[in-house]
Design a protein around this motif. Structure first.
Motif, PDB file in Angstrom:
ATOM      1  N   GLY A 158     -16.946 -15.071   5.693  1.00  0.00           N
ATOM      2  CA  GLY A 158     -17.464 -15.869   6.897  1.00  0.00           C
ATOM      3  C   GLY A 158     -19.008 -15.202   7.345  1.00  0.00           C
ATOM      4  O   GLY A 158     -19.206 -13.917   7.249  1.00  0.00           O
ATOM      5  N   ILE A 159     -19.492 -16.356   7.858  1.00  0.00           N
ATOM      6  CA  ILE A 159     -20.897 -15.707   8.444  1.00  0.00           C
ATOM      7  C   ILE A 159     -21.000 -15.397   9.878  1.00  0.00           C
ATOM      8  O   ILE A 159     -20.526 -16.133  10.608  1.00  0.00           O
ATOM      9  N   GLY A 160     -21.168 -14.127  10.336  1.00  0.00           N
ATOM     10  CA  GLY A 160     -21.094 -13.999  11.937  1.00  0.00           C
ATOM     11  C   GLY A 160     -21.280 -12.373  11.974  1.00  0.00           C
ATOM     12  O   GLY A 160     -20.943 -11.581  10.990  1.00  0.00           O
ATOM     13  N   HIS A 161     -21.529 -11.743  13.318  1.00  0.00           N
ATOM     14  CA  HIS A 161     -21.585 -10.648  13.528  1.00  0.00           C
ATOM     15  C   HIS A 161     -21.095 -10.420  14.924  1.00  0.00           C
ATOM     16  O   HIS A 161     -20.990 -11.365  15.706  1.00  0.00           O
ATOM     17  N   ASP A 162     -20.664  -8.933  15.126  1.00  0.00           N
ATOM     18  CA  ASP A 162     -20.502  -8.652  16.572  1.00  0.00           C
ATOM     19  C   ASP A 162     -21.706  -8.404  17.229  1.00  0.00           C
ATOM     20  O   ASP A 162     -22.332  -7.219  16.991  1.00  0.00           O
ATOM     21  N   PRO A 163     -22.067  -9.076  18.146  1.00  0.00           N
ATOM     22  CA  PRO A 163     -23.406  -8.832  19.021  1.00  0.00           C
ATOM     23  C   PRO A 163     -23.376  -7.503  19.706  1.00  0.00           C
ATOM     24  O   PRO A 163     -24.511  -6.981  19.765  1.00  0.00           O
ATOM     25  N   ALA A 214     -11.499 -17.957   6.567  1.00  0.00           N
ATOM     26  CA  ALA A 214     -10.784 -18.900   7.813  1.00  0.00           C
ATOM     27  C   ALA A 214     -10.862 -20.393   7.276  1.00  0.00           C
ATOM     28  O   ALA A 214      -9.676 -21.031   7.333  1.00  0.00           O
ATOM     29  N   ASN A 215     -11.914 -20.956   6.740  1.00  0.00           N
ATOM     30  CA  ASN A 215     -12.084 -22.355   6.353  1.00  0.00           C
ATOM     31  C   ASN A 215     -11.250 -22.389   5.239  1.00  0.00           C
ATOM     32  O   ASN A 215     -10.800 -23.435   4.732  1.00  0.00           O
ATOM     33  N   PHE A 232      -5.981 -22.608  13.859  1.00  0.00           N
ATOM     34  CA  PHE A 232      -7.430 -22.291  13.342  1.00  0.00           C
ATOM     35  C   PHE A 232      -8.266 -22.729  14.546  1.00  0.00           C
ATOM     36  O   PHE A 232      -8.025 -23.445  15.294  1.00  0.00           O
ATOM     37  N   PHE A 233      -9.453 -22.119  14.741  1.00  0.00           N
ATOM     38  CA  PHE A 233     -10.277 -22.347  15.641  1.00  0.00           C
ATOM     39  C   PHE A 233     -11.870 -22.532  14.974  1.00  0.00           C
ATOM     40  O   PHE A 233     -12.002 -22.193  13.966  1.00  0.00           O
ATOM     41  N   SER A 251     -13.557 -20.996  11.747  1.00  0.00           N
ATOM     42  CA  SER A 251     -14.424 -19.813  11.850  1.00  0.00           C
ATOM     43  C   SER A 251     -13.414 -18.635  12.401  1.00  0.00           C
ATOM     44  O   SER A 251     -13.730 -17.251  12.451  1.00  0.00           O
ATOM     45  N   HIS A 252     -12.016 -18.991  12.788  1.00  0.00           N
ATOM     46  CA  HIS A 252     -11.090 -17.803  13.149  1.00  0.00           C
ATOM     47  C   HIS A 252      -9.622 -18.342  13.038  1.00  0.00           C
ATOM     48  O   HIS A 252      -9.294 -19.569  13.165  1.00  0.00           O
ATOM     49  N   VAL A 253      -8.636 -17.409  12.670  1.00  0.00           N
ATOM     50  CA  VAL A 253      -7.484 -17.940  12.226  1.00  0.00           C
ATOM     51  C   VAL A 253      -6.477 -16.914  12.735  1.00  0.00           C
ATOM     52  O   VAL A 253      -6.590 -15.736  12.788  1.00  0.00           O
ATOM     53  N   GLY A 254      -5.252 -17.344  13.172  1.00  0.00           N
ATOM     54  CA  GLY A 254      -4.252 -16.606  13.567  1.00  0.00           C
ATOM     55  C   GLY A 254      -2.891 -17.084  13.000  1.00  0.00           C
ATOM     56  O   GLY A 254      -2.616 -18.367  12.507  1.00  0.00           O
ATOM     57  N   ILE A 255      -1.700 -16.279  13.257  1.00  0.00           N
ATOM     58  CA  ILE A 255      -0.506 -16.732  12.805  1.00  0.00           C
ATOM     59  C   ILE A 255       0.343 -17.108  14.076  1.00  0.00           C
ATOM     60  O   ILE A 255       0.644 -16.305  14.991  1.00  0.00           O
ATOM     61  N   VAL A 256       0.946 -18.279  14.246  1.00  0.00           N
ATOM     62  CA  VAL A 256       1.855 -18.724  15.269  1.00  0.00           C
ATOM     63  C   VAL A 256       3.247 -18.039  15.249  1.00  0.00           C
ATOM     64  O   VAL A 256       3.815 -18.179  14.148  1.00  0.00           O
TER      65      VAL A 256
END
Length: 454
Positions: free
Chosen positions: A193-198, A380-381, A402-403, A413-418
């Motif tokens: 994934g592309i992204g960073h912690d600002p 995530a995707n 998924f979010f 861009s984000h995923v979790g387990i229900v």
């Protein structure tokens, strides 16, 4: 392992102690008495004064002192001017009168006199230690400054926007790979994934430049970007075989070249740049402190997944309803996932030795929970594409949620387990890996879909 991947707040405590050594030294007892000892001494002194005063005969003492002082002034009067003699004489009379009044008051009001002495001693004690307190407070102020972003908010946000432009360009490059590289039989993607912690970016630039401006760091931005992202393509040629009908009408086997373009993107996070650019130990500790405190500006980046204050002491204590644990598949997933509660978020992380990012965590749980699944290392995707869509009314414990839009990337861009579909609780790699409610304004705004593992 949790000790190895300890939270950066421990670094903040360590560094804060280091900066406060001087304050601690000043604050300590420098050989003097404590405030309680000063009070006891004051009471003892006052009682002694009052006792002696009661033993004296007031009239005899006053007469004797008055006679002696008068004689001394008369003997000295010939050595000074008339004005000086007047001052000495009148001053002596006034001082003597004041002293007499004090002694009379002490005899008649001993308790009030004692309290007055005690109060005076306390004032002296406070004044004596004031410089030490001032120095201590000064050091605490230094700690506060060292935890903060020192750049102007406008410049911090301008740098963040500039960095996101680089990321958008990278995403566009990946999206256009097939258009710009036509003719291949297959395109293989191994793309994180592309992204960073600002907050990491701002902390890094703070320790490198302090109160930086966008102009001062514009040359550093692509350098940091290069450390974080490693994008590459590789041409692969495989010899394959197929069956064709020959000229004689009989099937025959022939070989041919199969062309593959391997597309790879590794996202190591801002931490990779920090490791390369910050070699000084003190600056490294400062970086950890600033990051853990979010530069004392936790809201500066607004609606951002890293701005969420989700971390609580109860993140390990959620009791999943027993009814969900009757599913062996879900119980296996939960058992594996709970092993890593408290592990920090690490860009690109996909195993316990380096920790996880959101998709790395879910991929690892799926592959190692004992259910016979293996999805590989997905984004995530990628996990979204590998699962079947589920209606919100049919969601079960163990489904994936998924979010989108939590950072700049296409698709999920984000995923979790229900883990509790009724109370809307998920287990995900936030910061750190934890239980969290997805029924909040942030997660509702970014909700994408549900997925079920085949």
């Amino acid at each position: 392992m949790k000790n190895k991947l300890k939270d950066c707040s421990q670094a903040a405590i360590k560094y804060g102690d280091k900066l406060s050594k001087k304050a601690t030294k000043v604050e300590g007892d420098e050989g003097g008495n404590s405030s309680e000892e000063a009070v006891e001494n004051g009471i003892s002194t006052a009682e002694s004064i009052a006792g002696k005063a009661e033993q004296r005969k007031r009239i005899q003492r006053q007469n004797a002192k008055r006679y002696r002082k008068q004689k001394e002034k008369e003997e000295a009067s010939s050595r000074f001017s008339p004005t000086k003699r007047f001052v000495d004489k009148s001053g002596s009379d006034v001082a003597e009168t004041i002293k007499e009044r004090i002694e009379e008051f002490t005899q008649e009001h001993p308790i009030i006199s004692i309290l007055t002495v005690v109060f005076a001693l306390l004032i002296i004690f406070i004044v004596t230690n004031f410089d030490g307190c001032t120095a201590m407070m000064s050091n605490f102020a230094t700690v506060t400054i060292d935890c903060s972003y020192t750049a102007n908010d406008r410049d911090i946000l301008a740098v963040e926007s500039r960095y996101r432009l680089y990321e958008k360009a990278l995403q566009k490059k990946i999206d256009n790979v097939e258009t710009e590289n036509p003719g291949y039989d297959e395109y293989r993607y191994n793309v994180e994934g592309i992204g960073h912690d600002p907050f990491e970016l701002a902390a890094l630039l703070t320790v490198l430049y302090e109160d930086y401006t966008i102009g001062e760091v514009k040359e550093m931005i692509p350098t940091i970007f290069t450390y974080q992202y490693d994008f590459s393509t590789r041409r692969i040629v495989e010899v394959r075989y197929r069956t064709v009908i020959g000229e004689d009408g009989e099937p025959e086997t022939e070989s041919y070249n199969y062309y593959i373009l391997q597309v790879t993107l590794k996202n190591s996070g801002i931490s990779k740049a920090k490791e390369a650019l910050v070699t000084d130990e003190e600056k490294s500790e400062r970086y950890d402190v600033v990051l853990s405190m979010k530069g004392n500006k936790p809201d500066i980046f607004g609606d951002n997944i890293y701005s969420l204050d989700e971390i609580t002491e109860e993140y390990e204590d959620y009791d999943v309803p027993a009814e969900y644990l009757t599913s062996e598949q879900f119980a296996n997933m939960l058992n594996e996932g709970e092993k890593y509660l408290g592990y920090p978020y690490v860009w690109g992380g996909s195993n316990p030795s380096e920790s996880f990012d959101c998709s790395g965590f879910v991929s690892y749980v799926i592959n190692h929970c004992g259910n016979g699944w293996n999805v590989g290392r997905q984004t995530a995707n990628g996990l979204k594409n590998a699962t079947a869509r589920v209606k919100p009314s049919d969601v079960q414990a163990g489904d994936l949620i998924f979010f989108k839009g939590t950072y700049s990337t296409s698709g999920a861009s984000h995923v979790g387990i229900v883990v509790d579909p009724v109370n809307k609780i998920m287990l995900h790699c936030g910061s750190p890996i934890q239980y969290a409610s997805y029924d909040t304004s942030y997660w509702r705004a970014h909700f994408y879909c549900y997925g079920r593992i085949h």
